[in-house]
Design a protein around this motif. Structure first.
Motif, short mmCIF file in Angstrom:
data_model
loop_
_atom_site.label_atom_id
_atom_site.label_comp_id
_atom_site.label_asym_id
_atom_site.label_seq_id
_atom_site.Cartn_x
_atom_site.Cartn_y
_atom_site.Cartn_z
N ASP A 24 13.22 7.87 -4.02
CA ASP A 24 12.37 6.96 -3.25
C ASP A 24 12.04 5.71 -4.05
OD1 ASP A 24 12.30 8.69 -1.10
OD2 ASP A 24 10.44 9.66 -1.73
N ALA A 25 11.88 5.89 -5.36
CA ALA A 25 11.50 4.76 -6.21
C ALA A 25 12.58 3.69 -6.25
CB ALA A 25 11.18 5.24 -7.62
N LEU A 26 13.83 4.07 -6.01
CA LEU A 26 14.93 3.12 -6.11
C LEU A 26 14.81 2.00 -5.09
CD1 LEU A 26 17.95 5.55 -6.67
CD2 LEU A 26 16.74 4.19 -8.39
N ARG A 27 14.20 2.28 -3.95
CA ARG A 27 14.12 1.25 -2.90
C ARG A 27 13.21 0.10 -3.30
NH1 ARG A 27 11.45 5.43 -0.15
NH2 ARG A 27 13.26 5.64 1.22
N TYR A 28 12.37 0.30 -4.34
CA TYR A 28 11.44 -0.75 -4.75
C TYR A 28 12.00 -1.63 -5.86
CZ TYR A 28 8.23 2.04 -2.01
OH TYR A 28 7.64 2.72 -0.98
N LEU A 45 0.87 -1.18 0.00
CA LEU A 45 0.00 0.00 0.00
C LEU A 45 0.90 1.22 0.00
CD1 LEU A 45 -2.70 1.48 0.27
CD2 LEU A 45 -2.60 1.07 2.75
N VAL A 46 0.80 2.04 -1.04
CA VAL A 46 1.76 3.14 -1.21
C VAL A 46 1.03 4.45 -1.46
CG1 VAL A 46 2.01 2.73 -3.70
CG2 VAL A 46 3.85 3.85 -2.45
N ARG A 47 1.65 5.52 -0.96
CA ARG A 47 1.17 6.87 -1.21
C ARG A 47 2.38 7.78 -1.32
NH1 ARG A 47 -4.29 9.66 1.15
NH2 ARG A 47 -3.86 11.78 0.45
N ARG A 48 2.18 9.03 -1.66
CA ARG A 48 3.30 9.92 -1.89
C ARG A 48 4.18 10.06 -0.66
NH1 ARG A 48 2.16 16.06 -3.51
NH2 ARG A 48 1.12 15.91 -1.49
N SER A 49 3.58 10.23 0.51
CA SER A 49 4.38 10.39 1.72
C SER A 49 3.93 9.40 2.78
CB SER A 49 4.28 11.82 2.28
OG SER A 49 3.02 12.03 2.89
N LEU A 50 4.84 9.02 3.66
CA LEU A 50 4.53 8.08 4.72
C LEU A 50 3.55 8.68 5.72
CD1 LEU A 50 5.12 5.29 5.87
CD2 LEU A 50 7.02 6.29 7.16
N LEU A 75 0.14 8.35 4.37
CA LEU A 75 -0.28 6.95 4.39
C LEU A 75 -0.73 6.54 5.80
CD1 LEU A 75 -0.49 4.39 2.67
CD2 LEU A 75 1.83 3.82 3.39
N LYS A 76 0.05 6.96 6.79
CA LYS A 76 -0.30 6.58 8.17
C LYS A 76 -1.61 7.23 8.60
CE LYS A 76 4.30 5.50 9.98
NZ LYS A 76 5.35 5.84 10.97
N SER A 77 -1.77 8.52 8.30
CA SER A 77 -2.98 9.21 8.76
C SER A 77 -4.22 8.76 8.00
CB SER A 77 -2.80 10.73 8.60
OG SER A 77 -2.62 11.08 7.24
N ASN A 78 -4.08 8.43 6.72
CA ASN A 78 -5.24 8.06 5.90
C ASN A 78 -5.59 6.58 5.98
OD1 ASN A 78 -4.66 10.73 4.87
ND2 ASN A 78 -5.98 10.23 3.15
N ASN A 127 -2.83 -15.58 8.85
CA ASN A 127 -2.57 -16.59 7.83
C ASN A 127 -1.28 -16.34 7.05
OD1 ASN A 127 -3.24 -14.40 6.28
ND2 ASN A 127 -4.99 -15.35 5.25
N GLY A 128 -0.47 -15.39 7.51
CA GLY A 128 0.80 -15.12 6.86
C GLY A 128 0.76 -14.05 5.78
N SER A 129 -0.40 -13.54 5.44
CA SER A 129 -0.51 -12.45 4.46
C SER A 129 0.03 -11.16 5.07
CB SER A 129 -1.96 -12.27 4.02
OG SER A 129 -2.43 -13.43 3.37
N LYS A 130 0.58 -10.32 4.21
CA LYS A 130 1.16 -9.07 4.69
C LYS A 130 0.78 -7.89 3.79
CE LYS A 130 5.33 -10.95 6.92
NZ LYS A 130 6.82 -10.89 6.96
N ILE A 131 0.66 -6.74 4.44
CA ILE A 131 0.52 -5.47 3.73
C ILE A 131 1.71 -4.61 4.14
CG2 ILE A 131 -0.84 -3.39 3.35
CD1 ILE A 131 -3.33 -4.94 4.14
N ALA A 132 2.59 -4.32 3.18
CA ALA A 132 3.72 -3.43 3.42
C ALA A 132 3.29 -2.00 3.13
CB ALA A 132 4.91 -3.83 2.54
N LEU A 133 3.76 -1.06 3.94
CA LEU A 133 3.43 0.34 3.75
C LEU A 133 4.61 1.04 3.09
CD1 LEU A 133 1.82 1.13 7.22
CD2 LEU A 133 0.73 0.20 5.16
N GLY A 134 4.36 1.76 2.02
CA GLY A 134 5.43 2.42 1.30
C GLY A 134 5.08 3.84 0.92
#
Length: 446
Positions: free
Chosen positions: A116-120, A65-70, A73-76, A102-109
């Protein structure tokens, strides 16, 4: 574990059922699904619900789950997810991940820059959710598309929410609204589900004043945020641009005209426009050419082909007259030597003054503008429509998104070769606009 899951399912029912638009979003199986348009359509709720449902259904699925700024993302999203799911999930602040039993994950980005894009790069996700996609560039979207992979049987999809405007307006509109697909893009992979505040009954019932707030906005904001219009939005550099006024059919081009070319050259993009000037002084963008990866000589060949021997001159960026260290020759010398290249002249590349001239041509003096864009120039109209104002200098156009700046630059060069802004000012302190009677090379009525 069983009791926790039961509590969770009961919580979902309490939070309500999706409206018809949200239901279509949930049911979409397209590789790329965009949801939104107007404000208040329930996009954030739908995006969270879609991710949660996927994580519950597919054990071990990996989501981003990604948005322009962390912070956004946290507040919304993060606060709402943790409030709704409680201790049913585990949140790791250090890893910024939400893990399901069940082992599923949502990563926040987050992704606010190319750095910033380089980290992906090199990362893999089954599902990627991009919130407020028009706040990201097409480059960011390309990076995330490359992350959509994995050796498993999970679906591979990107879900986007979006509103008109922002640095990503052009690419979102191209793919999901105009459906103007390029090589390698398949129409069946892209779906847009429009949503307006009127679709969100829960919001209308809990906060009916929200519609009144949207209705009271300035005209451009109201059209974008209330009506979900993609042809006009806040921050648009040329809001006066109107397809019903400025687009002309090929049959409407002047029979008797003097033609010239203007182009913006870089290895990343050659953007060239063939202009036709009528005896009355009206200017028509008659044809266009865009291509990347061209050397100077190859670019000159394309310009010469666009000219077809009818252009009296070609106006180009002044930096082409600088000598190149590798050859000792200027770009002008290399390009001018190509057979069929019209006589080249350096552009007046003043930005603010040039954009003012463009606006003068677009303005409807005596109910008609002085600039018309042929239907043969769809890319020029698209780029002008998507051009943004510089937030720090409103009279100048923004350099981002860079992909839409090339043809408007060429247009500005061309119109500045036809017009002058004199130093003298009138009694109001405003420099009057004067159409030149002569071009840099010849009289356009010859």
């Amino acid at each position: 574990m069983t009791s926790k899951k039961t509590d969770f399912e009961r919580t979902l029912r309490v939070l309500g059922a999706p409206n018809e638009r949200q239901r279509k979003f949930f049911e979409s199986r397209c590789r790329f699904t965009a949801y939104g348009g107007a404000r208040g359509g329930g996009k954030s709720w739908a995006l969270r619900r879609k991710l949660i449902a996927l994580c519950l259904h597919y054990s071990g699925i990996s989501c981003l789950l990604v948005r322009r700024s962390l912070a956004e993302l946290k507040s919304n999203h993060l606060t709402a997810i943790l409030r709704e799911l409680g201790d049913f999930v585990k949140y790791s602040e250090s890893e910024r991940t939400i893990e399901f039993p069940n082992g599923s994950k949502i990563a926040l980005g987050y992704c606010s820059s190319r750095r910033d894009a380089l980290r992906y790069q090199g990362q893999e996700y089954d599902i990627i959710a991009i919130d407020e996609a028009t706040q990201l560039t097409e480059y960011h979207f390309s990076v995330f598309k490359a992350c959509l992979r994995g050796v498993n049987e999970f679906p591979k999809r990107i879900y986007l929410t979006c509103n008109p405007g922002g640095v990503g307006h052009a690419w979102v509109k191209r793919l999901f609204i105009d459906r103007d697909f390029r090589e390698g893009e398949r129409a069946e992979d892209y779906l847009f589900i429009p949503a307006k505040v009127y679709d969100n009954r829960a919001l209308l019932e809990s906060y009916p004043e929200y519609v009144t707030q949207l209705e009271s906005l300035p005209d451009r904001m109201k059209k974008a945020w209330l009506e979900g219009r993609w042809d006009v939005f806040e921050g648009q550099f040329f809001p006066e641009l109107d397809s019903s006024v400025h687009i002309c059919r090929a049959s409407e081009l002047p029979k008797r005209a003097t033609r010239f070319i203007a182009f913006d050259y870089g290895f990343d993009m050659l953007a060239a426009i063939l202009f036709a000037v009528s005896p009355a002084g009206d200017v028509y963008a008659e044809a266009e050419y865009c291509s990347s990866g061209l050397t100077l000589s190859a670019a000159a060949e394309r310009v010469a082909a666009l000219s077809s021997g009818v252009a009296s001159y070609a106006v180009a960026s002044p930096d082409l007259w600088n000598r190149r260290q590798d050859s000792g020759k200027s770009g002008f010398e290399i390009m001018q030597a190509v057979r069929g290249m019209p006589p080249m002249t350096p552009a007046d590349d003043r930005r603010v003054a040039g954009w003012r001239v463009v606006r003068e041509y677009l303005s409807e003096s005596d109910a008609t503008p002085r600039l018309f864009i042929s239907e043969r120039c769809p890319e020029l109209f698209r780029c002008m429509s998507a051009l943004l104002s510089d937030p720090d200098r409103p009279e100048d156009a923004s350099g981002e998104p860079h992909s839409v700046t090339h043809l408007p630059e060429a247009l500005r060069y061309g119109l500045m070769s036809r017009a002058a802004l004199p130093a003298a000012h009138n009694e109001n302190g405003i420099a009057p606009f004067i159409i030149k009677k002569r071009s840099p090379l010849r009289d356009y009525l010859d």
